[in-house]
Design a protein around this motif. Sequence first.
Motif, PDB file in Angstrom:
ATOM      1  N   CYS A 331     -19.983  33.575 -76.125  1.00  0.00           N
ATOM      2  CA  CYS A 331     -18.587  33.205 -76.346  1.00  0.00           C
ATOM      3  C   CYS A 331     -17.911  32.997 -74.998  1.00  0.00           C
ATOM      4  O   CYS A 331     -18.451  33.358 -73.950  1.00  0.00           O
ATOM      5  N   SER A 332     -16.719  32.442 -75.032  1.00  0.00           N
ATOM      6  CA  SER A 332     -16.023  32.166 -73.776  1.00  0.00           C
ATOM      7  C   SER A 332     -15.359  33.417 -73.213  1.00  0.00           C
ATOM      8  O   SER A 332     -14.979  33.447 -72.048  1.00  0.00           O
ATOM      9  N   LEU A 333     -15.215  34.438 -74.031  1.00  0.00           N
ATOM     10  CA  LEU A 333     -14.563  35.670 -73.592  1.00  0.00           C
ATOM     11  C   LEU A 333     -15.502  36.503 -72.732  1.00  0.00           C
ATOM     12  O   LEU A 333     -16.724  36.338 -72.789  1.00  0.00           O
ATOM     13  N   ALA A 334     -14.937  37.423 -71.990  1.00  0.00           N
ATOM     14  CA  ALA A 334     -15.689  38.187 -71.002  1.00  0.00           C
ATOM     15  C   ALA A 334     -16.900  38.899 -71.601  1.00  0.00           C
ATOM     16  O   ALA A 334     -16.753  39.901 -72.292  1.00  0.00           O
ATOM     17  N   ASP A 335     -18.069  38.359 -71.320  1.00  0.00           N
ATOM     18  CA  ASP A 335     -19.337  39.013 -71.667  1.00  0.00           C
ATOM     19  C   ASP A 335     -19.476  39.326 -73.155  1.00  0.00           C
ATOM     20  O   ASP A 335     -20.104  40.309 -73.541  1.00  0.00           O
ATOM     21  N   VAL A 336     -18.884  38.503 -74.007  1.00  0.00           N
ATOM     22  CA  VAL A 336     -18.989  38.697 -75.453  1.00  0.00           C
ATOM     23  C   VAL A 336     -19.874  37.605 -76.043  1.00  0.00           C
ATOM     24  O   VAL A 336     -19.803  36.441 -75.636  1.00  0.00           O
ATOM     25  N   SER A 337     -20.712  37.976 -76.987  1.00  0.00           N
ATOM     26  CA  SER A 337     -21.541  36.993 -77.677  1.00  0.00           C
ATOM     27  C   SER A 337     -21.622  37.340 -79.150  1.00  0.00           C
ATOM     28  O   SER A 337     -21.362  38.478 -79.556  1.00  0.00           O
ATOM     29  N   MET A 338     -21.962  36.339 -79.966  1.00  0.00           N
ATOM     30  CA  MET A 338     -22.205  36.588 -81.380  1.00  0.00           C
ATOM     31  C   MET A 338     -23.712  36.679 -81.589  1.00  0.00           C
ATOM     32  O   MET A 338     -24.453  35.747 -81.269  1.00  0.00           O
ATOM     33  N   VAL A 339     -24.140  37.794 -82.117  1.00  0.00           N
ATOM     34  CA  VAL A 339     -25.543  38.003 -82.444  1.00  0.00           C
ATOM     35  C   VAL A 339     -25.702  37.767 -83.942  1.00  0.00           C
ATOM     36  O   VAL A 339     -25.062  38.450 -84.749  1.00  0.00           O
ATOM     37  N   ILE A 340     -26.537  36.803 -84.304  1.00  0.00           N
ATOM     38  CA  ILE A 340     -26.746  36.468 -85.710  1.00  0.00           C
ATOM     39  C   ILE A 340     -28.173  36.828 -86.097  1.00  0.00           C
ATOM     40  O   ILE A 340     -29.137  36.431 -85.423  1.00  0.00           O
ATOM     41  N   ILE A 341     -28.317  37.603 -87.175  1.00  0.00           N
ATOM     42  CA  ILE A 341     -29.638  37.958 -87.698  1.00  0.00           C
ATOM     43  C   ILE A 341     -29.833  37.182 -88.992  1.00  0.00           C
ATOM     44  O   ILE A 341     -29.173  37.449 -89.999  1.00  0.00           O
ATOM     45  N   LEU A 342     -30.738  36.204 -88.953  1.00  0.00           N
ATOM     46  CA  LEU A 342     -30.961  35.296 -90.067  1.00  0.00           C
ATOM     47  C   LEU A 342     -32.341  35.521 -90.680  1.00  0.00           C
ATOM     48  O   LEU A 342     -33.356  35.352 -90.012  1.00  0.00           O
ATOM     49  N   PRO A 343     -32.407  35.904 -91.958  1.00  0.00           N
ATOM     50  CA  PRO A 343     -33.713  36.071 -92.610  1.00  0.00           C
ATOM     51  C   PRO A 343     -34.456  34.735 -92.682  1.00  0.00           C
ATOM     52  O   PRO A 343     -33.840  33.671 -92.819  1.00  0.00           O
ATOM     53  N   ASP A 344     -35.772  34.785 -92.596  1.00  0.00           N
ATOM     54  CA  ASP A 344     -36.569  33.563 -92.726  1.00  0.00           C
ATOM     55  C   ASP A 344     -36.494  33.002 -94.140  1.00  0.00           C
ATOM     56  O   ASP A 344     -36.489  31.789 -94.337  1.00  0.00           O
ATOM     57  N   GLU A 345     -36.442  33.907 -95.117  1.00  0.00           N
ATOM     58  CA  GLU A 345     -36.417  33.494 -96.514  1.00  0.00           C
ATOM     59  C   GLU A 345     -34.981  33.379 -97.023  1.00  0.00           C
ATOM     60  O   GLU A 345     -34.089  34.112 -96.595  1.00  0.00           O
ATOM     61  N   LEU A 346     -34.784  32.476 -97.970  1.00  0.00           N
ATOM     62  CA  LEU A 346     -33.468  32.250 -98.555  1.00  0.00           C
ATOM     63  C   LEU A 346     -32.871  33.524 -99.127  1.00  0.00           C
ATOM     64  O   LEU A 346     -31.684  33.812 -98.946  1.00  0.00           O
ATOM     65  N   THR A 347     -33.683  34.309 -99.812  1.00  0.00           N
ATOM     66  CA  THR A 347     -33.193  35.533-100.468  1.00  0.00           C
ATOM     67  C   THR A 347     -33.608  36.794 -99.712  1.00  0.00           C
ATOM     68  O   THR A 347     -33.737  37.863-100.303  1.00  0.00           O
ATOM     69  N   GLY A 348     -33.784  36.662 -98.400  1.00  0.00           N
ATOM     70  CA  GLY A 348     -34.330  37.778 -97.625  1.00  0.00           C
ATOM     71  C   GLY A 348     -33.324  38.765 -97.072  1.00  0.00           C
ATOM     72  O   GLY A 348     -33.715  39.751 -96.447  1.00  0.00           O
ATOM     73  N   LEU A 349     -32.012  38.558 -97.301  1.00  0.00           N
ATOM     74  CA  LEU A 349     -31.021  39.424 -96.658  1.00  0.00           C
ATOM     75  C   LEU A 349     -31.079  40.860 -97.176  1.00  0.00           C
ATOM     76  O   LEU A 349     -31.017  41.809 -96.392  1.00  0.00           O
ATOM     77  N   GLU A 350     -31.210  41.023 -98.478  1.00  0.00           N
ATOM     78  CA  GLU A 350     -31.243  42.378 -99.034  1.00  0.00           C
ATOM     79  C   GLU A 350     -32.446  43.156 -98.509  1.00  0.00           C
ATOM     80  O   GLU A 350     -32.335  44.334 -98.153  1.00  0.00           O
TER      81      GLU A 350
END
Length: 486
Positions: A331-350
Amino acid sequence: MASAAPLTKTNAGFVLDMLKKLRGEDKKENVLFCPVSLSAGLAMVLMGAKGNTAKQISEVLQLTETQPKSLSATPLQSLLKTRTEARTQVHTQIKMQIQQRSMVPSYLSKVLKSKTDNDAEQTDKGDEETPKGGPETGKDEAQNGSDAAQTSQGDAQAAGEVSQTEKDEAPAAQDDVHAKLSELLSPFFKDDAPFGLSVANRLYGEKSCEFIEGFSEETKKLYNAELEPVDFKGNAETERVNINSWVEKQTQDKIKNLLAEGSLISTTKLMLINAVYFKNLWEKKFEVEETETEFKITATDTRRVKMMHQKSSFRLAPIPEARCKIMNMPCSLADVSMVIILPDELTGLEELENQLTPDKFEKWTSRALETEVVEVAGEVRLPRFLMEKTYSLGDALKSLGVADAFDDTKSDFSGLSPQKGVVLSGVVHKVSLEVDESGGEAAAASSSPAGESAAEAFTADHPFLFFMQHKPTKTVLLAGRYSSPE
């Protein structure tokens, strides 16, 4: 686990506990909360709590280490030891109990470069030098039996010493915890803090409770938040309107009407108000796609959303053992970033959420920051979204272990008021997050060889977890679950 970052097992434990609790049983539920702001608010409540009330809040925030169930010598051990050995052991136990019950977690001690580790080494050294035998050691069994009886009396006396010592040491230990926690959290809430958080954090209390002088000044100094006496008993509705106006002003007019009509009544004693607005700005600006894309909520449920994309170099860490990938977007703010954890499978979040533990969370999020992770050139596609979530956290906190604070027959807030029956009537937490294409410089244009298309390295078109994170300390500013476009 050795780490110089504050987001270790205990801190991650609070984040994950709250994330799962707010999701509940609804697999399609979006979740959004601000761990740093909520921690600061509850820490302010903790400052006024004593006894079991303070213990429960501290444990849910995971500010104290779990101590062993029993540190007492068994009867057999007492019989087998001489008086000198037994009494040496009792005094060692006293020291261990005091240390463990007042222990600041490793994530706070290490990130703040405290002297906890050095003190522990000195303690261990002192224990090693403690003599293991005494002048009584060669005596016959009859004498040993007498010694055992004397030891039992000594143990009983020592137990009393432990209780008294705990009373003497507890205030100093709590002060140490608050000093270190404040040093970690307060930089994010200063008026000139470059982190993009607009925060309304305040504890409101019925003025007839006669609050202890100086308490509000101390919370202001430590957590940039204060206790404000108000007239719930005589004019609850007027106070509700005033609170809503203050929250709106503190959040750049983004969070309005936080408290609904009738939410405050004449018997309200303490109300913790915690609201946060965050407008994300990327380090590099995204481009918005002209056509909408189907976001796959489930295999049979989809919703069309506006997606944004950019072609650039970014840090992507595959986690094959969890069948997911983690991306770190600056991100543009001081040393901040968005960490996204994305499952490989469509229904893999649970499945991902069920196996996500504090240790794994720390390990996996670290992978996206490690220097050996290769920066891959490819296309990132994310949904644009505005997410707002409001929670009344009383039931959630009770189920996590904070029970006494909400019970007027058990609550102990003698640290902020001399009156009995002062109780936490509610905790309201609202967060508003805006994620769009806005950013600093435009992403550098990239091209592919003739006949080839750019690699689509990361497309978040199905449910995922996200964390706004301060990279140097790994402190989580916001945590969320995006599973159903609104």
